[in-house]
Design a protein around this motif. Structure first.
Motif, PDB file in Angstrom:
ATOM      1  N   SER A  54       3.181  -5.393   1.769  1.00 17.45           N
ATOM      2  CA  SER A  54       3.007  -4.940   0.216  1.00 17.45           C
ATOM      3  C   SER A  54       2.489  -6.427  -0.353  1.00 17.45           C
ATOM      4  O   SER A  54       3.280  -7.440  -0.089  1.00 17.45           O
ATOM      5  CB  SER A  54       4.334  -4.747  -0.472  1.00 17.45           C
ATOM      6  N   VAL A  57      -3.013  -6.481  -4.601  1.00 22.37           N
ATOM      7  CA  VAL A  57      -4.536  -6.135  -4.556  1.00 22.37           C
ATOM      8  C   VAL A  57      -5.383  -7.045  -5.633  1.00 22.37           C
ATOM      9  O   VAL A  57      -5.080  -7.280  -6.713  1.00 22.37           O
ATOM     10  CB  VAL A  57      -4.575  -4.784  -4.340  1.00 22.37           C
ATOM     11  N   SER A  79       1.208   6.777  -2.861  1.00 24.33           N
ATOM     12  CA  SER A  79       2.027   5.279  -3.176  1.00 24.33           C
ATOM     13  C   SER A  79       1.262   4.791  -4.355  1.00 24.33           C
ATOM     14  O   SER A  79       0.169   5.446  -4.678  1.00 24.33           O
ATOM     15  CB  SER A  79       2.229   4.377  -2.068  1.00 24.33           C
ATOM     16  N   ARG A  81      -0.222   0.851  -5.448  1.00 28.08           N
ATOM     17  CA  ARG A  81      -0.326  -0.887  -5.185  1.00 28.08           C
ATOM     18  C   ARG A  81      -0.805  -1.502  -6.428  1.00 28.08           C
ATOM     19  O   ARG A  81      -1.418  -0.805  -7.483  1.00 28.08           O
ATOM     20  CB  ARG A  81      -1.538  -1.099  -4.295  1.00 28.08           C
ATOM     21  N   GLN A  82      -0.260  -2.740  -6.813  1.00 32.07           N
ATOM     22  CA  GLN A  82      -0.409  -3.457  -8.067  1.00 32.07           C
ATOM     23  C   GLN A  82      -1.380  -4.623  -8.049  1.00 32.07           C
ATOM     24  O   GLN A  82      -1.148  -5.441  -6.971  1.00 32.07           O
ATOM     25  CB  GLN A  82       1.088  -3.663  -8.373  1.00 32.07           C
ATOM     26  N   ARG A  88      -1.356  -1.103 -12.015  1.00 30.44           N
ATOM     27  CA  ARG A  88      -0.964  -0.370 -10.804  1.00 30.44           C
ATOM     28  C   ARG A  88      -2.220   0.757 -10.382  1.00 30.44           C
ATOM     29  O   ARG A  88      -2.755   1.374 -11.394  1.00 30.44           O
ATOM     30  CB  ARG A  88       0.221   0.495 -10.818  1.00 30.44           C
ATOM     31  N   ALA A  93      -1.562   6.083   1.137  1.00 34.10           N
ATOM     32  CA  ALA A  93      -1.256   5.249   2.272  1.00 34.10           C
ATOM     33  C   ALA A  93      -1.550   5.698   3.634  1.00 34.10           C
ATOM     34  O   ALA A  93      -0.912   6.820   3.714  1.00 34.10           O
ATOM     35  CB  ALA A  93       0.048   4.635   2.040  1.00 34.10           C
ATOM     36  N   ASP A 137      -4.785   1.372   2.242  1.00 34.27           N
ATOM     37  CA  ASP A 137      -4.518   1.960   0.951  1.00 34.27           C
ATOM     38  C   ASP A 137      -5.817   2.431   0.362  1.00 34.27           C
ATOM     39  O   ASP A 137      -6.739   1.639  -0.038  1.00 34.27           O
ATOM     40  CB  ASP A 137      -3.901   0.773   0.069  1.00 34.27           C
ATOM     41  N   TRP A 187      -8.219  -0.316  -1.114  1.00 32.30           N
ATOM     42  CA  TRP A 187      -7.593  -1.471  -1.974  1.00 32.30           C
ATOM     43  C   TRP A 187      -6.897  -2.507  -1.111  1.00 32.30           C
ATOM     44  O   TRP A 187      -7.052  -3.615  -1.559  1.00 32.30           O
ATOM     45  CB  TRP A 187      -6.449  -0.904  -3.008  1.00 32.30           C
TER      46      TRP A 187
END
Length: 211
Positions: A54, A57, A79, A81-82, A88, A93, A137, A187
């Motif tokens: 994690s 991104v 999921s 990603r931030q 977000r 994933a 991702d 991402w």
């Protein structure tokens, strides 16, 4: 087999400086190469237990194309990603235990104060790119897909192989996956090992992603 696609819902050329001087693309290429080396070091030290990693991104996805992908131990779940800004993105994933990619091209478009440039990495045509413990991702994937021994609707926390998600999340897995004429927008990518044979990297002015 018909081309299939999966999507997860959710410039300009080089400019000149005000003083009339030309954009120093060599300096930009050097900076881009340094970023690539750092990214490679991070990928090489990622372990299977840490996948998916994690991290914040970038603000835009990068493109990856390949003539063919062959993978074993495939898992997938939804999921988020931030970015560092807090925005977000919904992602698919995907975890892959072993991967071989033929005819790989990866591109990322960078919009800088000096203009727009595209960083592209290509592998040789004779040797496949190989990776293990890979996590992607994805925002979208297109191509002719073939799964072997697929299971859909499993709880993501119980997935075997690739990677696992949160309990109660929809997940799916397959013993093997083949994708021909693959094109993905991603991402993030991490891998325990990532090997490119006869690879080349170039930076080009303008927006010129892998087709």
């Amino acid at each position: 087999m018909r081309r299939s696609g999966v999507r997860v819902p959710g410039v300009t050329g080089p400019r000149h400086r005000a003083d009339g001087g030309r954009t120093d693309w060599r300096r930009f290429a050097l900076a881009a190469t340094g970023a690539l080396v750092l990214a490679g070091a991070m990928i090489a030290t990622t372990t299977a237990a840490a996948v998916p990693v994690s991290f914040a991104v970038a603000g835009s996805p990068f493109a990856v194309t390949a003539h063919k992908l062959e993978a074993k131990g495939v898992t997938q779940f939804a999921s988020f990603r931030q970015e560092t800004s807090g925005r977000r993105h919904a992602v698919a994933a995907v975890g892959l235990e072993e991967v071989a990619l033929y005819g790989l091209c990866q591109s990322a478009v960078a919009r800088t104060p000096l203009g727009t440039a595209t960083l592209r990495i290509r592998s040789g045509d004779h040797r496949p790119v190989k990776a293990s413990s890979m996590a992607l991702d994805l925002s979208s994937i297109r191509g002719d897909m073939r799964f072997r021994a697929v299971e859909m609707g499993r709880d993501a926390a119980t997935l075997r192989g690739g990677a696992r998600g949160a309990s109660g999340t929809y997940g799916q897995r397959a013993d093997a996956l083949t994708i021909r004429h693959m094109k993905i927008d991603a991402w993030a990518l991490t891998a325990g090992l990532f090997t490119l044979g006869d690879a080349t990297m170039d930076v080009r002015a303008g927006e010129q992603p892998c087709a």
